[in-house]
Write a protein that holds these residues in place. Structure first.
Motif, mmCIF file in Angstrom:
data_model
loop_
_atom_site.group_PDB
_atom_site.id
_atom_site.type_symbol
_atom_site.label_atom_id
_atom_site.label_comp_id
_atom_site.label_asym_id
_atom_site.label_seq_id
_atom_site.Cartn_x
_atom_site.Cartn_y
_atom_site.Cartn_z
ATOM 1 N N ASN A 732 0.872 -1.137 -0.065
ATOM 2 C CA ASN A 732 -0.093 0.237 -0.102
ATOM 3 C C ASN A 732 1.003 1.180 0.132
ATOM 4 O OD1 ASN A 732 -2.316 1.647 0.115
ATOM 5 N ND2 ASN A 732 -2.585 1.305 2.475
ATOM 6 N N VAL A 733 1.887 1.359 0.815
ATOM 7 C CA VAL A 733 2.707 2.368 0.796
ATOM 8 C C VAL A 733 3.508 2.690 -0.624
ATOM 9 C CG1 VAL A 733 5.199 3.311 1.759
ATOM 10 C CG2 VAL A 733 3.286 2.171 3.318
ATOM 11 N N GLN A 734 3.872 1.328 -1.141
ATOM 12 C CA GLN A 734 4.565 1.470 -2.584
ATOM 13 C C GLN A 734 3.395 2.243 -3.451
ATOM 14 O OE1 GLN A 734 6.063 -2.324 -3.315
ATOM 15 N NE2 GLN A 734 7.815 -2.258 -1.847
ATOM 16 N N LYS A 735 2.395 1.728 -3.181
ATOM 17 C CA LYS A 735 1.273 2.031 -4.195
ATOM 18 C C LYS A 735 0.943 3.563 -4.008
ATOM 19 C CE LYS A 735 -3.593 1.280 -5.382
ATOM 20 N NZ LYS A 735 -4.641 0.240 -5.478
ATOM 21 N N GLN A 736 1.008 4.157 -2.751
ATOM 22 C CA GLN A 736 0.751 5.624 -2.573
ATOM 23 C C GLN A 736 1.948 6.236 -2.927
ATOM 24 O OE1 GLN A 736 -1.746 7.133 -1.157
ATOM 25 N NE2 GLN A 736 -2.905 5.149 -0.268
#
Length: 899
Positions: A732-736
């Motif tokens: 999720n962090v990478q996606k953000q």
């Protein structure tokens, strides 16, 4: 000639037995026979020369002169009969082969009978195996007459002693060879021997040699076997020397002596029908025939591979007797195959267990616990072929073990929740009770009866009938009286059903209650023991001395309260016997010490004191006149004034003292054994308590281990979940981050696009001056990517969601005065590259349009009223505020020094 005979008779036995004149040899044989028959026991000196040189008998039984040979065989029979086991053991190696080769084929009936008798005596006096080993090589003789006579001798041996005494395996192995002989007499004697063996072995003998015979020979033998099947079971007609000694010991120890006549019948009954093919065949090593990759194929995921591996194992195990070996891994694989989903694999595995258990018999005990439970669990299979294979495997396991070994697991599965498993287990228990040869113990009987009683109330009719049959079969084994406590609470209908099964049940084990020892036997046993343990005095044989006192026992019956004080007059009219409590030793002692001279001796004075009825006659015994009519009282004896035990003390000398010492020693030994038994019982109790304690500790450790395993598994589950959550958060962090980067690029692209379309300082479509692109970005001080200082293009609207932007709605365009009747709305709305592009960027066509469109737009802008400028400024400020909020949420707000 007479002088020559005298010289010959004076020659030593070796010289007479080996003399060149056959008449001298013949006379020696006759004289030796007469001397053997006159001997008192086996230690007579006449036997010494023949025991030292057994080769003398080799020449006697194979004498070249038929008349001398006849006497030599008769003399050898006398030597065996009176010389005992030692004579047989020393001489049989030198005589058996010669008797078979020269004595059995003799043309004289007396010589032939003596030869057969000599062989029978060799078997009787010692072991039969060495005799058979000496006879079998003669079956390869060149002369057919010798072979036929030898087969006749073997037939006589098996007819008299049976196959339990004489091992039939060596003879069965050579039968095919003699059946293939060219001489018809040899084949006829081979048939007679085979029929005699069939009387004892029945069908068990066929697997050893039957396949090597011709079909015609098999048919002829089958016809002969049919006549034998109708005959009663054979009995041993002649006892060995050891059996004779045991029979004599049994008769001597019995006071009544009533069982001595049935000794031969007992030996004969045990021989009938007890030999099977397993005892007659040699063990085969099957490991070279088992595939090397058996375990790998059995673990294959394809059922065909597993079945092929089990088929190969079945082929290897299909022999009558298997040599024991490391079958642990194979047995574990077979037990695992019981859980296989394919019924064909289960069937072949059950057949393999059946063959292995039958092949190694008692050695299968260590594998029973591995396979028995899986087999019984698989009894739930309703397919008949599978059920039959599983039942056969269970029967083979039971035959290889015992009822005690299998009973616990059987009773557990009798209570199984699966009706099919319960039903098949009940059938298996019935088969076990029918075939077992061991009588169940009392605890086992109670367990079986309790389980069967519960089955009587089962909901399934088959199980109720099975419970009744179990009780009926158990009653057949234990007897009606032993089963009475277990049938008390049952109704009459169930008792009748159990009684029917009891009457029709066929079992091999029957409980024989111990005979009750009566008082006569108990009184006679010490007398018999004394007679055996006492040496005969002075070589005199007086067997009537001991039974004399019982013949006069009725005399003291008038006063039963004082049997020891009554005097019993002797046959010689002397004084009454002292020590009435010990009549037998007193009588024996009188006979021992009463010499032919009749003179009194100090021992006689001690043994024959005045009786308690005649206290006034001590001087009579002093002068040696203790016997005769003068010493016998005429009047009725008066009652004794003192107790009688005092004068009985002198009688406890000689033999009585020896007996008393032996009695005391036996009592001490008995006490020692009792103490030993008590110690063993206490030790057993202590060990049982330790076992129970260790079992409890083991159960606690298992429970702790199970709890620890569950705790570890729970922690592992939590760890897996935490890892999955961490990976999801990281994704999720990478996606953000990717979304932020994309937003930055879209924002940069939108700003560059607006800067290109409008010159620096020129007003845009809202009339606002377009800033210089260089002034839009500043170098970040914290390492972040450059961000625009101003907001989006005036025509774009930033959505409140953090990662997406949307175009201005038509209502906002109306409020902002961006819509006019003659203006295409699409040209004023920012376009999106894709459906997932997070930010709106006006295209070049929408900002500049074509040549005509741009001129039209410019004319329209100049024509709009001035109040729209204020509204545009407010919208711009709102957009800037939203951009700042978005940066703050994403953590991209620049420090105040850079603003």
């Amino acid at each position: 000639m007479a002088d020559g005979e005298e010289d010959f008779s004076s020659l030593p036995w070796p010289d007479r037995f080996s003399h060149k004149n056959w008449k001298v040899r013949k006379g020696g044989y006759e004289d030796a026979k007469q001397q053997f028959e006159k001997t008192g026991d086996e230690s007579d000196p006449i036997f010494i020369p023949f025991l030292q040189d057994p080769g003398l008998w080799k020449g006697a039984v194979t004498d070249s002169n038929v008349a001398a040979q006849q006497d030599g065989l008769a003399s050898y029979c006398a030597f065996l009969k009176f010389g005992g086991p030692a004579a047989c053991a020393r001489s049989r190696g030198a005589t058996v082969a010669g008797i078979a080769e020269k004595g059995l084929p003799s043309t004289r009936p007396a010589a032939k009978a003596s030869a057969i008798e000599a062989l029978l005596l060799c078997v009787e006096m010692d072991k039969p195996d060495p005799v058979i080993e000496e006879i079998l090589p003669v079956l390869s003789h060149k002369v057919p007459k010798v072979i036929a006579a030898t087969l006749n001798g073997l037939t006589a041996i098996y007819h008299n002693f049976g196959c339990k005494i004489v091992d039939p395996k060596p003879v069965l192995k050579v039968l095919p060879k003699v059946f293939g002989h060219a001489d018809k007499n040899v084949r006829a004697e081979a048939q007679n021997l085979t029929v005699e063996l069939y009387r004892w072995l029945k069908e068990a003998m066929k697997p050893v040699f039957w396949g090597e015979l011709k079909p015609v020979q098999q048919q002829d033998l089958e016809k002969l076997f049919e006549a034998v099947k109708q005959e009663p079971a054979p009995k041993q007609e002649r006892l060995t020397y050891t059996q004779q000694m045991e029979a004599e010991a049994g008769v001597g120890g019995d006071a009544d002596g009533g069982e001595g006549d049935g000794g031969e019948e007992d030996y004969g009954d045990d021989d009938a029908g007890e030999v099977d093919a397993f005892d007659l065949t040699e063990a085969v090593d099957v490991f070279p025939k088992i595939p090397k990759d058996f375990s790998e194929q059995l673990a294959s995921s394809k059922w065909k591979d597993r079945k092929e591996a089990l088929d190969a194992l079945y082929t290897a195990l299909n022999v009558p007797k298997i040599k024991d070996g490391p079958f642990d891994e194979i047995v574990r694989g077979l037990a695992k195959s019981m859980k296989d989903a394919n019924v064909a694999v289960v069937t072949v595995a059950a057949n393999c267990i059946d063959l292995l258990a039958k092949g190694i018999r008692s050695a299968f005990v260590k594998h029973r616990s591995t396979v028995m439970s899986p087999i019984m669990e698989r009894l739930k299979e309703k397919k008949q072929t599978v059920a039959d294979a599983l039942g056969g495997a269970l029967d083979a396991v039971f035959i290889a073990t015992s009822l005690t070994d299998c009973l616990e697991e059987i009773l557990e599965f009798v209570k199984h929740k699966n009706p099919q498993v319960k039903q098949e287990t009940v059938k298996f228990l019935i088969r076990c009770l029918r075939t077992t040869r061991e009588v169940p113990s009392k605890p086992e009987t109670k367990s079986i009866a309790d389980a069967a009683t519960k089955l009587l109330t089962d909901s399934v009719e088959v199980n109720r009938a099975g419970g009744a049959e179990i009780l009926g079969t158990l009653m057949k084994i234990m007897g009606e009286r032993a089963m009475t406590p277990f049938l008390d609470g049952l109704d009459d209908i169930r008792k009748t059903k159990i009684k029917e099964y009891y009457e029709t049940a066929e079992v091999k084990a029957k409980d024989r209650p111990k005979p009750i020892v009566g008082p006569p036997k108990t009184a006679a046993a010490p007398a018999a023991k004394k007679a055996v343990g006492t040496k005969k005095p002075l070589g005199l044989k007086k067997p009537a001395a001991a039974p004399a006192p019982p013949a006069e026992v009725p005399a003291p019956t008038a006063s039963p309260s004082k049997p020891a004080t009554r005097s019993i007059p002797s046959k010689l009219g002397g004084l009454s016997k002292p020590g009435g409590g010990l009549p037998t030793p007193g009588g024996a002692l009188k006979k021992k010490l009463g010499g032919p001279g009749g003179l009194a001796s100090p021992q006689r004075r001690v043994i024959s004191p005045p009786s308690e009825e005649q206290p006034q006659q001590p001087p009579v015994s002093k002068f040696g006149m203790g016997r005769g009519l003068a010493g016998r009282p005429i009047a009725k004896p008066s009652p004794p004034s003192e107790p009688a035990p005092a004068p009985a003390a002198p009688a406890l000398t000689g033999i009585a003292a020896i007996e008393r010492a032996e009695l005391d020693e036996l009592r001490l030994e008995k006490e020692r054994f009792i103490r030993m038994i008590e110690d063993l019982k206490s030790e057993r109790t202590r060990l049982n308590s330790q076992v129970i304690e260790l079992q409890n500790q083991n159960a606690q450790l298992i429970e702790d281990h199970t709890r620890d395993v569950l705790s570890v598994k729970a922690k592992e589950t939590q760890l897996v979940r935490a890892r999955s959550d961490a990976e999801a958060a990281e994704q999720n962090v990478q996606k953000q981050q990717r979304e932020i980067e994309r937003l930055k690029r879209e924002l940069s692209r939108a700003l560059r696009s607006g800067a290109i379309n409008s010159p620096t300082g020129m007003p845009d479509q809202f009339g606002m001056p377009i800033p210089d692109p260089a002034s839009i970005y500043q170098e970040p001080s914290n390492g972040h990517s450059p961000l625009p200082r101003t907001g989006l293009h005036m025509g774009a609207r930033f959505d409140s969601r953090p990662r997406s932007y949307a175009s201005a709605s038509p209502s906002e365009e109306k409020e902002n005065g961006l819509e006019s009747p003659g203006l295409n709305r699409r040209k004023f709305s920012p376009t999106f590259g894709t459906a997932y592009s997070g930010i709106a960027s006006p295209t070049r066509s929408s900002m500049l349009g074509s040549g005509s469109a741009s001129g039209e737009e410019h004319s329209t802008r100049s024509a709009e009223p001035a109040e729209n400028w204020k509204r545009a400024a407010e919208v711009t400020s709102q957009l800037k505020a939203r951009i700042e909020q978005m940066k703050a949420r994403q953590g991209l707000t620049r420090p105040p020094a850079q603003r």
